[in-house]
Structure formats: structure tokens, C-alpha cells
Write a protein that holds these residues in place. Structure first.
Motif, PDB file in Angstrom:
ATOM      1  N   VAL A   1       6.572  12.374   3.177  1.00 26.65           N
ATOM      2  CA  VAL A   1       6.520  11.040   3.766  1.00 26.65           C
ATOM      3  C   VAL A   1       7.727  10.223   3.324  1.00 26.65           C
TER       4      VAL A   1
ATOM      5  N   ASP B   1      -8.130   4.635  -7.782  1.00 29.96           N
ATOM      6  CA  ASP B   1      -6.776   4.221  -7.425  1.00 29.96           C
ATOM      7  C   ASP B   1      -6.754   2.816  -6.827  1.00 29.96           C
ATOM      8  N   TRP B   2      -7.776   2.515  -6.041  1.00 27.18           N
ATOM      9  CA  TRP B   2      -7.840   1.206  -5.397  1.00 27.18           C
ATOM     10  C   TRP B   2      -8.024   0.094  -6.421  1.00 27.18           C
TER      11      TRP B   2
ATOM     12  N   TYR C   1       2.833   1.685  -3.255  1.00 26.39           N
ATOM     13  CA  TYR C   1       1.969   2.102  -4.353  1.00 26.39           C
ATOM     14  C   TYR C   1       1.653   3.591  -4.250  1.00 26.39           C
ATOM     15  N   ALA C   2       1.268   4.035  -3.052  1.00 26.03           N
ATOM     16  CA  ALA C   2       0.945   5.451  -2.873  1.00 26.03           C
ATOM     17  C   ALA C   2       2.150   6.327  -3.163  1.00 26.03           C
TER      18      ALA C   2
ATOM     19  N   LYS D   1       2.140  13.190  -7.758  1.00 27.30           N
ATOM     20  CA  LYS D   1       1.228  14.211  -7.226  1.00 27.30           C
ATOM     21  C   LYS D   1       0.290  13.705  -6.141  1.00 27.30           C
ATOM     22  N   VAL D   2       0.777  12.796  -5.317  1.00 27.11           N
ATOM     23  CA  VAL D   2      -0.051  12.358  -4.197  1.00 27.11           C
ATOM     24  C   VAL D   2       0.183  13.311  -3.038  1.00 27.11           C
ATOM     25  N   PHE D   3      -0.903  13.698  -2.416  1.00 25.54           N
ATOM     26  CA  PHE D   3      -0.818  14.642  -1.309  1.00 25.54           C
ATOM     27  C   PHE D   3       0.102  14.083  -0.209  1.00 25.54           C
ATOM     28  N   GLY D   4       1.145  14.822   0.101  1.00 24.19           N
ATOM     29  CA  GLY D   4       2.021  14.426   1.210  1.00 24.19           C
ATOM     30  C   GLY D   4       3.056  13.379   0.886  1.00 24.19           C
ATOM     31  N   ALA D   5       3.114  12.903  -0.360  1.00 25.63           N
ATOM     32  CA  ALA D   5       4.013  11.789  -0.665  1.00 25.63           C
ATOM     33  C   ALA D   5       5.482  12.153  -0.488  1.00 25.63           C
TER      34      ALA D   5
ATOM     35  N   PHE E   1       0.826  -1.204   0.000  1.00 25.06           N
ATOM     36  CA  PHE E   1       0.000   0.000   0.000  1.00 25.06           C
ATOM     37  C   PHE E   1       0.863   1.257   0.000  1.00 25.06           C
ATOM     38  N   LEU E   2       1.837   1.259   0.899  1.00 27.04           N
ATOM     39  CA  LEU E   2       2.691   2.437   1.022  1.00 27.04           C
ATOM     40  C   LEU E   2       3.512   2.648  -0.254  1.00 27.04           C
TER      41      LEU E   2
ATOM     42  N   ARG F   1       3.018   6.835  -7.115  1.00 24.16           N
ATOM     43  CA  ARG F   1       2.191   7.629  -8.015  1.00 24.16           C
ATOM     44  C   ARG F   1       2.564   9.105  -7.924  1.00 24.16           C
TER      45      ARG F   1
END
Lengths: 305, 331
Positions: A126, A195-196, A113-114, A119-123, A110-111, A117
């Protein structure tokens, strides 16, 4: 027939024309080196397995060692698997490995994958946060105080939660996900997949090899772990490696083998070797599957990044 | 919406409509405003949460616990209520001969590893790379990678069973009428022993990165060198070595940055067999002081000291790499 085939095979240019034919001395040297490598790795395994299968008398007669058992017996195995400490420890190891691998693989996927991608918020913060932990691990005492403070002592969660995600595995998976062509993501989005659904229907099926490698890495590390068990768990909840540690390296007798008294007790050497084999066998079983992917560049590609 | 149906039926003509309509669109929704960006990626943010929670709790949360290094930890009071003692734990540590002894052991073992472990994977990789039979190479690779996946408990047990006083080696020597050798439990033999164990366990696995580097070397450079009359040795010196130099330098830097860690589990398992004088390293010092001896604040101080020096070493090693024109670990 065979004479016709052989020269043709040898003529296949495995060695380019400009490479000189190696001297016999070099060839012999290489052969010796390879044999030495193989012997150094394999002989300890052979001796351990042989000794675990030998009868007590044979082990005693040979001065503690058997290279090849004359009359193989599985008595040492039957004895320790008869419901005693080793049996229970085996159960703990299997349980922690299965549950731990499942949670670790899910959270890492999960982590990763996020974070893979755009332009993910906060990526970005993190990712920095995670990579920084590589540089400055918290330390043994603070980690212990945290687990203790959370009330996780003697709880199997203490063997999983503190090691849930391995940064290296995370980087491997993230790198793999990033390698999936952007067109596929775009196509999924146009088909109305969120996304899921994209993760579930596109990304995961394409990433089986990477997921297998990372999953097996997690499984191996859970199976091999013993230090956290030694500081967090009571001895009746120990996994196999920690039991092996106390009884083989520490040299204690295996007290509760579940078998009947004195006369039945196997020579410690055969029993110890049997425990050693049981702790090793799962690794030997998953190893060919792991091995398959090493050559595929799943890892080397990620190491570079 | 119309584009979607059009694409589904349209088959081949997928690309143009996407590029015209969508990128500007998606840029607008997931553009600069953080709330919009959050909105458009909230599934992914949700997926990130379990992992993020893990790092915040077990890395950053645990990290906060390092304040105990400046306290005298009283188990009954807990971490926060225990009294502050300033840098007392650190000043005591700097005056502790045992601490410096552990530091010395750590550095000595690291140096031995650097000299006797580091070249081995490179040598094995060169040997494997030179094999012309694919089948043989893959078989040898499979065998030499294997020990990496065994736990330290198993590796140490194997070594004890083979080299111990009643082990395989000594029973063979005894049968041949020779003197027995005293390796396991002998403090003088301890450092070479632990280096030998690391070589046995990880030298094979270490080849993986060198092999990858060797594969990348351009076959044509070898050919050109051969045509210019370079023999195998000169091709190795002038083509192979320069090509894999970045990898070698990178690994050396990583090792230097990590010089204070020499294998905690391995050392912890064997410290009892040789005693602290020979077997204590920084990590086991922290373990014995804190988790066995109950001197929590003091042990945390030693651990924190190791962490700070370790991070500084990584920074320094990386700086040196950049100076030398190499890539380093990060930019």
C-alpha cells in the motif's frame, strides 16, 4: 537600574567569542535587506486593507489608491456581506473548508497510523502504491472524466473527494507516529488496548502538534482552492476564491451585491479590495498558530525522511 | 493475562516479563502466514481502507482514463464506447505548432525560475541565519513565510493592483511626473512577471529547508576554521557551503525532475491577460484544448505525454544524483 541591566544583557554571548564584530557596512547592508523584505511583503497588504476601508470619494481623489484612509468606513464590507454573491460564496468556502478538513484529517490519520505500525497486513504494498502516485499523477483530463463519470458535477463532494489525502501530509503524520517510542505501544498492548484504543488514547493525544499542522495545511488548501470549483461547479455554488477570481482578476462588476440600486454601489475598487481582504483574513487568523510549529521541527524532520 | 495484572501492580518491574514472553508470542501470531497477519492487524487494515480506496479510485482509477488519449472522445458515447484512433492524437500533437510553443514557454519559464528564483531562498536563509537577535529573526521569518499561504488568486490580484496600468506603482510614478510602466498584460513582460510572483510568494517559505540545513552545521567547524585564521568569507566558502550542498543538490534535482510543471494555477489565471502566444504552458494547453475546447482525446494525449516525460525526468535526475554521490529523492 537600567544602566546596570543593559550591559549585562549585551554581554550575553549571542555571538561566540571567535566571531569578529561585523563591519558597520555589513550591518547596514543587512538592515537595508531586512527592511526591503518586510516592505515588499507587507506594503501590498497595507494598501489593500486601507483601500477597502476608504470612502469612494477618497479613492477617486487619490487616483484609485489609498495608503492610509482619512475617514475609515466599513461600507464596502457591509455591502458585500449583505446577502449577495460574496456572502453566499463565503458560506460555500467555510463549509467546504470545515467538512473537507475534517474528512481529510481523519482519513490521513487512519492511513498514516496503519502504515506506521510494523507487520501490518498489506502495509508495504500500500505504501509503495501511494508513493508511486507522487511520480505519476493521473492528469487533468482523466481526473475530470472520472468526476464527471461518478456524477459528481455540481456536487460539493467534487471539491473534497478528489483531493482527500495529500501524500506530503500523510508522510509527515506517518513520520511523527513512527517517532513515538515503541515502549508506549507495548505498554498499551499489555494494558489490553486494541489498535483502535491505542490510536485514540495514546497516539492522538501525543500528536496534537502534528495533527494541528496537518489540519491547518488542509484547511488552508481547501480555503485557497478554486480550480476544481471552476470546472466542476455551477457559478451559484462557487467558493469565495473563484468569485474573487472572476470579479477582481477578470475585472467584472460585482453584480448582485444585495444592496439597493445604483447610488449605493460602492466604487468597484473599494469593493474589490474588501473581497480580497475577506478571502485573506482567515489565512491571517490561522497563520500565527501554524507559525508556532514551524520552528519545532515537526516539518523539517519529516521532510528529511 | 497474569503478566498484565502483574505489570499493573508491579509498577517498576515492567520490562523483563514482556521481553521474555511477548515478542516470540507476537511473532508467532503475526508471523509469516498472511492469514495470521491479517487476523492480528485487522483493525489497522480496516483503518487503512478509506485512504486506500481514495488512492485506488482517484489516482489509479483516474489513471485508467488516460486510454482516452488513444480515442476520439464522444461525450454522448462516454469513455469506453468512444472509437479508438490509435496514436492519431499523438501524431497530430507532434505536428502542432501550438503544442511546441507551449512546451517552449514552459521550458523558458522553468529556466528563468531556476536562475532567478532558486538562489533567493538560499540568500534569505543566509541573511536570517546570520542575525544574532532571535526575536528579530523570528519576526522576519513570520513575515516572509506568510505569502506562501495565500492563494494564487490573491497573489495575482495583489500584483495586478500594485503593478497594473492604474495600480499603485503607476499612480506613484504619475504623481512624480514620470512615465508609466506597462507590466500587467504586456506579453514581453510576462515571463519576468510570473517569476517575480513566484519569488514573492514562495522565496520566504523556501528558506525553511535551508535554515534547517544551516542549523545542522557543526558550530565547532566554524570555530576551528576561525582559529585557523579563516575570515567570514572563507568560513562561508569552506564550511557553510559544503555542509548544505546535499540539500541544494536535492532541491535542484527535484526541480529538474519537475521542470515541465511551472505553476498551473498561476499561469491559468493570467493567460487571458497576455494571450496564448506568451502565456500558454503545457498544463494550460491541456486545459484549453480539453476542458474549454472539448478536444478531450487530444488534450489527454498532451497530458499523458507530459506525465511520461516528467516521470522519465525524475528517474534521470535521480540517476544523475546517485552518480554524483548524492542521496537523491529515493534509493
Amino acid at each position: 537600574m537600567t544602566t546596570a541591566v543593559r550591559p549585562a544583557r549585551q554581554a550575553r554571548p549571542t555571538r561566540p567569542a571567535w566571531v569578529e564584530k561585523p563591519k558597520p557596512v555589513t550591518q547596514a547592508g543587512k538592515a537595508v535587506a531586512i527592511v526591503v523584505l518586510l516592505v515588499l511583503v507587507l506594503v501590498p497588504f497595507l494598501v489593500i486593507i486601507s483601500t477597502s476601508l476608504a470612502s469612494n470619494q477618497e479613492v477617486v481623489d487619490n487616483g484609485g489608491w489609498v495608503i492610509w484612509p482619512a475617514h475609515p468606513t466599513t461600507r464596502a464590507y457591509r455591502q458585500i456581506l449583505d446577502g449577495g454573491i460574496v456572502t453566499q460564496a463565503l458560506g460555500v468556502s467555510v463549509g467546504v473548508t470545515l467538512v473537507g478538513t475534517l474528512f481529510s484529517l481523519a482519513c490521513t490519520t487512519f492511513l498514516a497510523y496503519a502504515l506506521s505500525r510494523p507487520k501490518v497486513f498489506g502495509a508495504k504494498p500500500v505504501l509503495m502504491l501511494i508513493l508511486f502516485t507522487f511520480l505519476f499523477p493521473p492528469g487533468m483530463i482523466p481526473a475530470f472524466l472520472l468526476v464527471k463519470g461518478m456524477g459528481l458535477l455540481d456536487n460539493y463532494a467534487a471539491l473534497i473527494a478528489p483531493v482527500l489525502i495529500n501524500v506530503f501530509n500523510l508522510v509527515v503524520l506517518r513520520g511523527f507516529f513512527q517517532g513515538i517510542p515503541e515502549e508506549l505501544y507495548e505498554a498499551a498492548r499489555l494494558d489490553g488496548a486494541g489498535d483502535w484504543q491505542t490510536l485514540w488514547r495514546i497516539v492522538l493525544p501525543l500528536s496534537k502538534a502534528a495533527l494541528a499542522v496537518v489540519g491547518l495545511f488542509y484547511a488552508v488548501s481547501y480555503w485557497n482552492a478554486w480550480f476544481h470549483a471552476s470546472i466542476y461547479m455551477n457559478s451559484d455554488h462557487w467558493p469565495l476564491q473563484q468569485v474573487l477570481r472572476t470579479y477582481v482578476i477578470g475585472g467584472a462588476q460585482i453584480a448582485d451585491t444585495g444592496a439597493s440600486e445604483a447610488g449605493m454601489v460602492s466604487a468597484p475598487q473599494t469593493t474589490q479590495m474588501a473581497v480580497l481582504v475577506i478571502a485573506t483574513v482567515p489565512i491571517l487568523i490561522v497563520y500565527p498558530f501554524l507559525q508556532k510549529y514551524f520552528t519545532k521541527g515537526v516539518l523539517t524532520g519529516a521532510i528529511k525522511s | 493475562m497474569p503478566t498484565v495484572t502483574e505489570n499493573r501492580t508491579g509498577g517498576g518491574a515492567v520490562k523483563p516479563p514482556i521481553e521474555r514472553t511477548n515478542p516470540p508470542n507476537s511473532r508467532k501470531t503475526s508471523g509469516n502466514h498472511w492469514w495470521k497477519r491479517f487476523q492480528s492487524s485487522r483493525t489497522l487494515v480496516l483503518l487503512m481502507l478509506p485512504g486506500l480506496a481514495y488512492f485506488l479510485l482517484f489516482h489509479y482509477g483516474a489513471f485508467v482514463g488516460n486510454v482516452v488519449a488513444f480515442k476520439e472522445y464522444v461525450p454522448f458515447d462516454g469513455l469506453w464506447a468512444s472509437p479508438w484512433v490509435g496514436v492519431e492524437n499523438f501524431s497530430r500533437m507532434f505536428g502542432d505548432a501550438d503544442f511546441w510553443h507551449a512546451t517552449w514557454n514552459t521550458l523558458a519559464i522553468a529556466l528563468l525560475q531556476l536562475v532567478f528564483f532558486f538562489p533567493v531562498p538560499l540568500a534569505i536563509a543566509l541573511l536570517l541565519h546570520s542575525l544574532t537577535s532571535d526575536l528579530l529573526r523570528r519576526f522576519v521569518q513570520s513575515v516572509v513565510y506568510l505569502p506562501h499561504f495565500l492563494s494564487w488568486v490573491i497573489v495575482v490580484a495583489l500584483f495586478q493592483q500594485v503593478l497594473g496600468s492604474t495600480g499603485l506603482l503607476n499612480s506613484v510614478l504619475g504623481d512624480a511626473g514620470l512615465h508609466s510602466v506597462d507590466i500587467i498584460g504586456n506579453p514581453d513582460a510576462y515571463k519576468p512577471l510570473v517569476v517575480a510572483q513566484v519569488v514573492w510568494k514562495d522565496a520566504g517559505w523556501g528558506t525553511i529547508i535551508f535554515l534547517a540545513a544551516l542549523m545542522q552545521v557543526d558550530e565547532q567547524s566554524y570555530e576551528a576554521a576561525a582559529i585557523d585564521g579563516a575570515g567570514p568569507w572563507r568560513r562561508f566558502w569552506h564550511v557553510t557551503l559544503p555542509s548544505i550542498r546535499p540539500v541544494v543538490v536535492l532541491l535542484l534535482i527535484m526541480r529538474l525532475g519537475d521542470v515541465l510543471s511551472v505553476g498551473f494555477e498561476q499561469m491559468l489565471l493570467q493567460r487571458p491577460t497576455v494571450g496564448p502566444a506568451a502565456g500558454e504552458i503545457l498544463d494550460t494547453f491541456v486545459f484549453w484544448q480539453g476542458l474549454v475546447g472539448g478536444d478531450t482525446g487530444y488534450a489527454a494525449a498532451a497530458g499523458l505525454f507530459k506525465g511520461v516525460v516528467g516521470a522519465a525526468l525524475v528517474f534521470a535526475a535521480n540517476k544523475v544524483a546517485h552518480r554524483l554521490g548524492e542521496q537523491g529523492i529515493y534509493k
